[in-house]
Design an enzyme around this catalytic site. Structure first.
Site, PDB file in Angstrom:
ATOM      1  N   ASP A   8       0.863  -1.184   0.000  1.00 36.08           N
ATOM      2  CA  ASP A   8       0.000   0.000   0.000  1.00 36.08           C
ATOM      3  C   ASP A   8       0.898   1.232   0.000  1.00 36.08           C
ATOM      4  O   ASP A   8       2.133   1.133  -0.161  1.00 36.08           O
ATOM      5  CB  ASP A   8      -0.999  -0.042   1.172  1.00 36.08           C
ATOM      6  CG  ASP A   8      -0.359   0.229   2.533  1.00 36.08           C
ATOM      7  OD1 ASP A   8       0.894   0.364   2.602  1.00 36.08           O
ATOM      8  OD2 ASP A   8      -1.089   0.302   3.527  1.00 36.08           O
ATOM      9  N   CYS A  65       3.363  -2.898   4.039  1.00 36.63           N
ATOM     10  CA  CYS A  65       2.531  -1.733   4.354  1.00 36.63           C
ATOM     11  C   CYS A  65       3.297  -0.924   5.401  1.00 36.63           C
ATOM     12  O   CYS A  65       4.502  -1.124   5.560  1.00 36.63           O
ATOM     13  CB  CYS A  65       1.118  -2.135   4.789  1.00 36.63           C
ATOM     14  SG  CYS A  65       0.974  -3.119   6.282  1.00 36.63           S
ATOM     15  N   THR A  67       3.142  -0.905   8.706  1.00 35.25           N
ATOM     16  CA  THR A  67       3.589  -1.764   9.804  1.00 35.25           C
ATOM     17  C   THR A  67       3.816  -3.210   9.392  1.00 35.25           C
ATOM     18  O   THR A  67       4.440  -3.975  10.131  1.00 35.25           O
ATOM     19  CB  THR A  67       2.510  -1.792  10.911  1.00 35.25           C
ATOM     20  OG1 THR A  67       1.292  -2.294  10.315  1.00 35.25           O
ATOM     21  CG2 THR A  67       2.261  -0.408  11.491  1.00 35.25           C
ATOM     22  N   HIS A  98      10.633 -23.614   9.818  1.00 33.35           N
ATOM     23  CA  HIS A  98       9.643 -24.211  10.721  1.00 33.35           C
ATOM     24  C   HIS A  98       8.213 -24.129  10.188  1.00 33.35           C
ATOM     25  O   HIS A  98       7.434 -25.051  10.390  1.00 33.35           O
ATOM     26  CB  HIS A  98       9.665 -23.511  12.085  1.00 33.35           C
ATOM     27  CG  HIS A  98      10.944 -23.714  12.843  1.00 33.35           C
ATOM     28  ND1 HIS A  98      11.036 -23.542  14.204  1.00 33.35           N
ATOM     29  CD2 HIS A  98      12.185 -24.058  12.433  1.00 33.35           C
ATOM     30  CE1 HIS A  98      12.270 -23.780  14.605  1.00 33.35           C
ATOM     31  NE2 HIS A  98      12.999 -24.086  13.546  1.00 33.35           N
ATOM     32  N   HIS A 134       7.626 -30.315  12.305  1.00 36.92           N
ATOM     33  CA  HIS A 134       7.125 -29.096  11.661  1.00 36.92           C
ATOM     34  C   HIS A 134       6.019 -29.412  10.659  1.00 36.92           C
ATOM     35  O   HIS A 134       5.044 -28.667  10.546  1.00 36.92           O
ATOM     36  CB  HIS A 134       8.273 -28.345  10.997  1.00 36.92           C
ATOM     37  CG  HIS A 134       9.300 -27.847  11.973  1.00 36.92           C
ATOM     38  ND1 HIS A 134       8.963 -27.122  13.100  1.00 36.92           N
ATOM     39  CD2 HIS A 134      10.648 -27.997  12.032  1.00 36.92           C
ATOM     40  CE1 HIS A 134      10.047 -26.841  13.793  1.00 36.92           C
ATOM     41  NE2 HIS A 134      11.098 -27.363  13.167  1.00 36.92           N
TER      42      HIS A 134
HETATM   43  C1  RB5 Z   1      -1.700   3.049   6.415  1.00 36.69           C
HETATM   44  O1  RB5 Z   1      -1.705   4.298   7.016  1.00 36.69           O
HETATM   45  C2  RB5 Z   1      -1.367   1.979   7.414  1.00 36.69           C
HETATM   46  O2  RB5 Z   1      -2.426   1.803   8.290  1.00 36.69           O
HETATM   47  C3  RB5 Z   1      -1.039   0.678   6.710  1.00 36.69           C
HETATM   48  O3  RB5 Z   1       0.032   0.878   5.856  1.00 36.69           O
HETATM   49  C4  RB5 Z   1      -0.654  -0.471   7.600  1.00 36.69           C
HETATM   50  O4  RB5 Z   1       0.328  -0.127   8.502  1.00 36.69           O
HETATM   51  C5  RB5 Z   1      -1.767  -1.210   8.209  1.00 36.69           C
HETATM   52  O5  RB5 Z   1      -1.591  -2.194   8.932  1.00 36.69           O
END
Ligand code: RB5
Length: 152
Positions: A8, A65, A67, A98, A134
């Protein structure tokens, strides 16, 4: 190896770094977007990456993304996808050996490109151990996908 790659807006820049690196390693990249840093919804990019892994168009998938969390949650909704959210090299190796993970998620706002590239290299190049314990654990997860019930 063919790697499906999606991000994203929060992962757009890191996706480009990773794309270049995977191509340099000699692998093929299927880039499903996004193509700029305008705000988009991460599930819209997790979907094509997971579909390509599940239908065999890609051998593995990588999702970025902000996070890595949203992407990993979305990817793990698919039966047959085992997505690991990884921000260290130890886990990158362990999750291939694993868990036989077929999708890797990372967060551009969490780690820098140098570490992300080390993680990608290790994750792509590490084979599943195929050790019985595993395999058994993965089979149990596959059973959960097919038969999970919520006990009152
Ligand atoms: C976008 O602002 C952010 O929420 C997305 O990139 C991600 O971190 C969501 O888990």
């Amino acid at each position: 190896m063919k790697v499906a790659l999606g991000a994203d807006h929060g992962g757009y820049h890191l996706k480009n770094n990773i794309k270049d690196f995977i191509i340099k390693l000699g692998h093929e990249v299927i880039d499903v977007g996004c193509d700029c840093s305008d705000s988009v919804d991460y599930p819209d990019y997790a979907i094509p990456v997971c579909e390509k892994v599940l239908n065999g168009d890609a051998d593995k998938g990588i999702l970025i993304c902000g996070t890595g969390i949203g992407m990993s949650i979305a990817a793990n909704k698919y039966p047959g996808i085992r997505c690991a959210l990884v921000h260290d090299t130890f886990s990158a190796k362990a999750t291939r050996e694993h868990n036989d993970t077929n999708v890797l998620a990372m967060g551009e706002r969490v780690i820098g490109p140098g570490l992300a590239i080390d993680i990608v290299k290790i994750w792509i190049e590490t084979e599943f151990s195929n050790e019985e314990r595993h395999v058994n654990r993965i089979n149990k997860m596959n059973t959960i996908e097919k038969e999970a019930t919520i006990h009152p």
